[in-house]
Design a protein around this motif. Sequence first.
Motif, PDB file in Angstrom:
ATOM      1  N   ARG A 154       0.850  -1.193   0.000  1.00 40.55           N
ATOM      2  CA  ARG A 154       0.000   0.000   0.000  1.00 40.55           C
ATOM      3  C   ARG A 154       0.880   1.235   0.000  1.00 40.55           C
ATOM      4  O   ARG A 154       1.861   1.328   0.728  1.00 40.55           O
ATOM      5  CB  ARG A 154      -0.916   0.018   1.232  1.00 40.55           C
ATOM      6  CG  ARG A 154      -1.869   1.209   1.230  1.00 40.55           C
ATOM      7  CD  ARG A 154      -2.791   1.194   2.450  1.00 40.55           C
ATOM      8  NE  ARG A 154      -3.641   0.022   2.499  1.00 40.55           N
ATOM      9  CZ  ARG A 154      -4.733  -0.133   1.762  1.00 40.55           C
ATOM     10  NH1 ARG A 154      -5.110   0.812   0.911  1.00 40.55           N
ATOM     11  NH2 ARG A 154      -5.456  -1.221   1.857  1.00 40.55           N
ATOM     12  N   HIS A 155       0.515   2.209  -0.837  1.00 43.08           N
ATOM     13  CA  HIS A 155       1.286   3.428  -0.962  1.00 43.08           C
ATOM     14  C   HIS A 155       0.631   4.565  -0.179  1.00 43.08           C
ATOM     15  O   HIS A 155      -0.476   4.431   0.346  1.00 43.08           O
ATOM     16  CB  HIS A 155       1.430   3.800  -2.441  1.00 43.08           C
ATOM     17  CG  HIS A 155       1.991   2.682  -3.259  1.00 43.08           C
ATOM     18  ND1 HIS A 155       3.257   2.191  -3.075  1.00 43.08           N
ATOM     19  CD2 HIS A 155       1.438   1.924  -4.253  1.00 43.08           C
ATOM     20  CE1 HIS A 155       3.473   1.191  -3.925  1.00 43.08           C
ATOM     21  NE2 HIS A 155       2.378   1.005  -4.646  1.00 43.08           N
ATOM     22  N   ALA A 156       1.345   5.682  -0.110  1.00 44.82           N
ATOM     23  CA  ALA A 156       0.907   6.793   0.723  1.00 44.82           C
ATOM     24  C   ALA A 156      -0.468   7.320   0.331  1.00 44.82           C
ATOM     25  O   ALA A 156      -1.225   7.797   1.171  1.00 44.82           O
ATOM     26  CB  ALA A 156       1.933   7.926   0.675  1.00 44.82           C
ATOM     27  N   ASP A 157      -0.814   7.249  -0.973  1.00 45.65           N
ATOM     28  CA  ASP A 157      -2.100   7.774  -1.424  1.00 45.65           C
ATOM     29  C   ASP A 157      -3.227   6.750  -1.319  1.00 45.65           C
ATOM     30  O   ASP A 157      -4.335   6.983  -1.783  1.00 45.65           O
ATOM     31  CB  ASP A 157      -1.996   8.280  -2.864  1.00 45.65           C
ATOM     32  CG  ASP A 157      -1.646   7.175  -3.855  1.00 45.65           C
ATOM     33  OD1 ASP A 157      -1.353   6.042  -3.397  1.00 45.65           O
ATOM     34  OD2 ASP A 157      -1.653   7.438  -5.067  1.00 45.65           O
ATOM     35  N   GLY A 158      -2.938   5.600  -0.719  1.00 47.70           N
ATOM     36  CA  GLY A 158      -3.960   4.572  -0.553  1.00 47.70           C
ATOM     37  C   GLY A 158      -4.015   3.564  -1.684  1.00 47.70           C
ATOM     38  O   GLY A 158      -4.665   2.528  -1.558  1.00 47.70           O
ATOM     39  N   SER A 159      -3.343   3.854  -2.806  1.00 43.07           N
ATOM     40  CA  SER A 159      -3.326   2.894  -3.910  1.00 43.07           C
ATOM     41  C   SER A 159      -2.444   1.708  -3.535  1.00 43.07           C
ATOM     42  O   SER A 159      -1.631   1.782  -2.606  1.00 43.07           O
ATOM     43  CB  SER A 159      -2.781   3.560  -5.175  1.00 43.07           C
ATOM     44  OG  SER A 159      -1.443   3.970  -4.989  1.00 43.07           O
ATOM     45  N   VAL A 160      -2.630   0.611  -4.243  1.00 44.11           N
ATOM     46  CA  VAL A 160      -1.846  -0.583  -3.959  1.00 44.11           C
ATOM     47  C   VAL A 160      -1.209  -1.108  -5.239  1.00 44.11           C
ATOM     48  O   VAL A 160      -1.726  -0.893  -6.341  1.00 44.11           O
ATOM     49  CB  VAL A 160      -2.708  -1.710  -3.322  1.00 44.11           C
ATOM     50  CG1 VAL A 160      -3.292  -1.271  -2.001  1.00 44.11           C
ATOM     51  CG2 VAL A 160      -3.803  -2.162  -4.267  1.00 44.11           C
TER      52      VAL A 160
ATOM     53  N   ALA B 299      -6.871  -5.278 -14.961  1.00 49.82           N
ATOM     54  CA  ALA B 299      -6.993  -4.751 -13.596  1.00 49.82           C
ATOM     55  C   ALA B 299      -8.450  -4.514 -13.232  1.00 49.82           C
ATOM     56  O   ALA B 299      -8.892  -4.851 -12.114  1.00 49.82           O
ATOM     57  CB  ALA B 299      -6.193  -3.453 -13.469  1.00 49.82           C
ATOM     58  N   ASP B 300      -9.223  -3.934 -14.160  1.00 53.80           N
ATOM     59  CA  ASP B 300     -10.652  -3.732 -13.908  1.00 53.80           C
ATOM     60  C   ASP B 300     -11.358  -5.061 -13.683  1.00 53.80           C
ATOM     61  O   ASP B 300     -12.259  -5.179 -12.849  1.00 53.80           O
ATOM     62  CB  ASP B 300     -11.293  -2.981 -15.075  1.00 53.80           C
ATOM     63  CG  ASP B 300     -10.953  -1.497 -15.077  1.00 53.80           C
ATOM     64  OD1 ASP B 300     -10.506  -0.996 -14.032  1.00 53.80           O
ATOM     65  OD2 ASP B 300     -11.119  -0.853 -16.118  1.00 53.80           O
TER      66      ASP B 300
ATOM     67  N   GLY C  16     -11.473   0.574   5.617  1.00 57.21           N
ATOM     68  CA  GLY C  16     -11.223  -0.372   6.692  1.00 57.21           C
ATOM     69  C   GLY C  16      -9.784  -0.821   6.782  1.00 57.21           C
ATOM     70  O   GLY C  16      -9.298  -1.184   7.853  1.00 57.21           O
ATOM     71  N   PHE C  17      -9.051  -0.834   5.653  1.00 55.64           N
ATOM     72  CA  PHE C  17      -7.648  -1.235   5.662  1.00 55.64           C
ATOM     73  C   PHE C  17      -6.705  -0.036   5.739  1.00 55.64           C
ATOM     74  O   PHE C  17      -5.509  -0.173   5.521  1.00 55.64           O
ATOM     75  CB  PHE C  17      -7.326  -2.076   4.419  1.00 55.64           C
ATOM     76  CG  PHE C  17      -7.828  -3.487   4.511  1.00 55.64           C
ATOM     77  CD1 PHE C  17      -7.141  -4.443   5.226  1.00 55.64           C
ATOM     78  CD2 PHE C  17      -9.019  -3.856   3.900  1.00 55.64           C
ATOM     79  CE1 PHE C  17      -7.598  -5.744   5.322  1.00 55.64           C
ATOM     80  CE2 PHE C  17      -9.495  -5.153   3.987  1.00 55.64           C
ATOM     81  CZ  PHE C  17      -8.784  -6.103   4.711  1.00 55.64           C
ATOM     82  N   GLY C  18      -7.252   1.141   6.047  1.00 57.91           N
ATOM     83  CA  GLY C  18      -6.401   2.276   6.366  1.00 57.91           C
ATOM     84  C   GLY C  18      -6.125   3.266   5.267  1.00 57.91           C
ATOM     85  O   GLY C  18      -5.428   4.260   5.492  1.00 57.91           O
ATOM     86  N   ALA C  19      -6.643   3.065   4.065  1.00 61.03           N
ATOM     87  CA  ALA C  19      -6.409   4.025   2.984  1.00 61.03           C
ATOM     88  C   ALA C  19      -7.349   5.215   3.141  1.00 61.03           C
ATOM     89  O   ALA C  19      -8.430   5.104   3.729  1.00 61.03           O
ATOM     90  CB  ALA C  19      -6.635   3.369   1.628  1.00 61.03           C
TER      91      ALA C  19
END
Length: 401
Positions: A179-185, A224-225, A272-275
């Motif tokens: 997970r990255h700082a902007d919430g993307s993974v 990805a979609d 829920g996972f912090g993003a």
Amino acid sequence: MGELQSAVDALAAEDLTHLFGPALLERLGPLLVLQNRIAAEVARTVRQCELTGAAEHDGLKSMAAWLRGHAHLSTAEAARVVRTGRALEHLPATAAAFADGALTAAQVATIAPIAGEAERAAAEAQEVDLGAVDQALTEVAQGPAHERLGQAVHHYLEALDPDGVEPDPTEGRRLSIARHADGSVSGRFDLDAVGGEKVQAAIESIVQANRPLGDDRTRAQQNADALVQLCDNQLAAGSLPTLRTVKPHVVLGLDLDDAVDQSTGPGAARTGFGAQVSAARARWLACDGSISRIVMSPDGVPLHLGRDHRVVTPGLRKAVVRRDQSCVFAGCGAPHWWCDVHHLVHWLHGGETSLANSGLLCERHHTKVHHGFRVQRDPGGRWRTWRPDGTEILIGTPLLV
């Protein structure tokens, strides 16, 4: 070496801006051959360095370490060059084709495992002519079936040990998610052949079932979609194992003020996972979700927890599905089991949770509608779609030029 460097300097100094298609391709072809030949010389030289212990001259234990430190190669790339140099000693046909520039470094690395110590011993024990195999694989690499080189090597190596223990397919499976700082993974996975086939079959079924008119996504974007849609389908089905006493679902926390404010509100909601996601994205998810009201004290202590309230009831969803059948965005038609029930006027802004105020939208187009596009059902029952600039998307209308 000085002459080679001078030749490369001369090439780098050439002005390419006045060249076009054919001339550029004529220049590119020989360069690719030379690239292969230089890679062959690098591998041959690295092997000789290894045999003479040259790395010790610079205080290093191995040529792999020297390549990492002095050539700035990755660990994997340094190991590949070293393996290639070793293998070429036992593969004269491959070595000759590589030296002539007819094989790429990647192709040689694919062939190299057949010359490993254990593989050579197995070939000798079974009276396999390694030279003939070397020649055959070199021809595959240079021929029209070059993309199957890896398969050919794999089949040969399997044939060397036909009675070997069948490996446990789960031992080599890996899935890592960062997970990255902007919430993307981002992530990486490694699967055995059968596991990979299952994943590809599931993703391909979704990709092929959703090919809307004007779809300009790359294949990677489609995959990805499809992966997200696959997870969405499973979450919606309710058949996944429980997660800490509840069915797994997407959880969002959003302050009421941010919910009713129509601005984007970046970083206003937390998953829920912090993003952290924007309030706009939270409102999009809230179109077709369960809402739970929590009253907090000024110091952050929950004072009252309301019951979960499903915005769209199962009965309403059945009615919307019966009417719309699929995504109503112009040119889409994604099946209803991929779709959310979208509120034409959001319930946060006074819109009714009713059949007249609802429409089916797939994830992609639900996002579009919450970012400027608009869908509306006219009195005749036909769904119409407008772009953010107010122009309507018309299907089957000839383009004006």
